[in-house]
Design an enzyme around this catalytic site. Structure first.
Site, PDB file in Angstrom:
ATOM      1  CG  HIS A 301      -1.955   1.074   1.228  1.00 42.45           C
ATOM      2  ND1 HIS A 301      -2.300   1.820   0.119  1.00 42.45           N
ATOM      3  CD2 HIS A 301      -2.725   1.567   2.247  1.00 42.45           C
ATOM      4  CE1 HIS A 301      -3.221   2.704   0.442  1.00 42.45           C
ATOM      5  NE2 HIS A 301      -3.495   2.584   1.734  1.00 42.45           N
ATOM      6  CG  HIS A 347      -4.101   2.425  -9.395  1.00 42.57           C
ATOM      7  ND1 HIS A 347      -5.456   2.302  -9.183  1.00 42.57           N
ATOM      8  CD2 HIS A 347      -3.608   3.102  -8.322  1.00 42.57           C
ATOM      9  CE1 HIS A 347      -5.769   2.882  -8.044  1.00 42.57           C
ATOM     10  NE2 HIS A 347      -4.675   3.378  -7.499  1.00 42.57           N
TER      11      HIS A 347
END
Length: 467
Positions: A301, A347
């Site tokens: 993350h 992404h």
């Protein structure tokens, strides 16, 4: 008699002064909390009516592969502040990053939006005035002091303890200051929850620069803060000063941009969802954000910019000064053929270049066009999408936000990569805390989705049959 007339004149003057004072206050621009008090009832009624009219409407389907694939793409969360479009990228209350760069108030002489203004926008959907933004900056400064036990906790943390672990510990320790926790213990009505959540959120945001700076100075320097919070400065400028970069006007601008564009990215990412999830149990903003920070610390993350830098340093060493597109393309193919990936690209949602990347690229083109690492990143940007698309490494071969931010920080001398996620965490607080306040204002319930075992899923799909 003369004394009586004198008293009456004085009384009239006093009444006139009070009347003028009230008029001035009444016509003054509302504070953020006042605007929320005006906005929330209508918003709550809108949500109530929406559920009444369309509560049984099917808004999507769930595939088995989504259950086993991190729940990607499942429509199941409410997040007011931002919506992520696969092509356009993030929109903050309907506004793109170029929009907020243009519309949000800026520091005197500055060109980048202030995170205080974005906080206001995310909470209300409105762009604040310069005066309202300035008042919020002053409030953050006024509430920035840390409790003694939190200062001591940070100072006693061993320098080898990761900065993100220290950050989470310090935020958790601020629970002692929670107005929400105290009010809940006294039985405050649930209609008042949002007010105490708001106060906690402002208090928390106000204290984050000092916490982050103390961790940075303790771990990487002499442990002394080179500055104190200045009520005349905006949030980003104060953070930069506490870190030791207050004399560099460009770095101040970078902090404003960084804090703004990293703040919010819908509600499904780990840090946002975790903060919301923990908050749904009526944990305070301090405990909720600390949980979100622990999620942000994960390498999948918030650590992307650190991994990108490590990869860039290795690439720079191997290219030995040859930053030609041909040399970069060969290196990328060698990397992929060896079973490794190119960090900073791809992404989960986006299918075009991340506009947060573009904003940072434009900043670099203006302030550091000849910087070696930026030139390398820029050349990679021109080559990598074609290579990654041809290879099939990702559905989105375009750069994300993590592929650029570390380079900007390196240029200005903030070279300690393990601290970068702390800055990300300060920024992310500006996005997740507004939603936490709105959650309480809209009466959102505790989150409790349904789970099945693999055996139960097998039973379920067999009863349904194959597609």
């Amino acid at each position: 008699m003369s004394a009586l007339r004198s008293f009456q004149r004085s009384s009239n003057v006093a009444k006139s002064t009070l009347k003028n004072s009230v008029r001035t206050y009444a016509t003054a621009e509302p504070t953020l909390k006042q605007r929320l008090e005006e906005i929330l009832p209508a918003k709550a009624e809108e949500v109530k009516q929406l559920k009444k009219d369309y509560g049984k409407t099917v808004i999507g389907e769930v595939l088995l592969e989504q259950a086993y694939g991190g729940m990607r793409g499942i429509k199941g969360l409410v997040w007011e502040g931002s919506v992520l479009d696969p092509i356009e990228g993030i929109r903050f209350r309907g506004r793109t990053i170029p929009d907020i760069q243009k519309e949000l108030p800026k520091a005197p002489g500055g060109e980048e939006p202030l995170p205080e203004a974005l906080f206001w926008l995310l909470l209300t959907g409105e762009v604040p005035t310069e005066a309202q933004t300035r008042a919020l900056s002053e409030e953050f400064a006024a509430r920035s002091a840390l409790p003694k036990h939190v200062e001591e906790l940070i100072d006693r943390s061993p320098s080898h303890l990761h900065p993100m672990a220290q950050f989470s510990i310090a935020v958790t320790a601020l629970e002692s200051e929670s107005q929400f926790a105290k009010a809940y213990a006294k039985g405050v009505h649930k209609s008042e929850y949002w007010k105490y959540t708001y106060e906690d959120s402002i208090e928390l945001l106000a204290k984050l620069p000092t916490i982050a700076a103390k961790i940075y100075r303790n771990v990487f320097h002499d442990g002394k803060l080179p500055a104190q919070i200045d009520s005349k400065l905006d949030y980003g400028a104060n953070l930069a000063s506490l870190l030791g970069f207050g004399e560099n006007k460009e770095f101040l601008e970078l902090m404003r941009l960084y804090l703004t564009i990293h703040s919010d990215h819908e509600g499904g990412n780990v840090s946002a969802h975790t903060t919301h999830l923990v908050g749904s149990a009526l944990s305070s903003p301090f405990l909720s954000l600390a949980a979100g920070l622990n999620g942000l610390a994960g390498p999948l993350h918030g650590r992307a910019n650190q991994e990108v830098l490590e990869w860039l340093f290795k690439l720079r060493e191997e290219l030995n000064g040859d930053y030609s597109k041909e040399a970069i393309e060969k290196y990328l193919w060698d990397t992929l053929n060896a079973g490794r990936v190119g960090p900073g690209y791809g992404h989960a949602v986006l299918r075009k270049t991340d506009p947060r990347y573009t904003a940072q690229r434009e900043f670099a083109l203006k302030h550091m066009p000849d910087y070696e690492l930026f030139k390398l990143v820029s050349n990679i940007y021109e080559v990598a999408p074609g290579v990654f698309d041809q290879h099939g490494m990702t559905k989105n071969p375009w750069p994300n936000v993590g592929s650029h931010s570390g380079v900007l920080l390196q240029y200005y001398g903030l070279t300690e990569e393990s601290f970068y996620t702390v800055l990300f965490g300060v920024s992310r607080a500006f996005g997740v805390l507004p939603q936490l306040i709105l959650d309480r204002g809209l009466g959102m319930p505790i989150e409790r989705p349904k789970s099945f075992s693999t055996e139960k899923y097998i039973e379920l799909v067999k009863s349904i049959g194959k597609n």
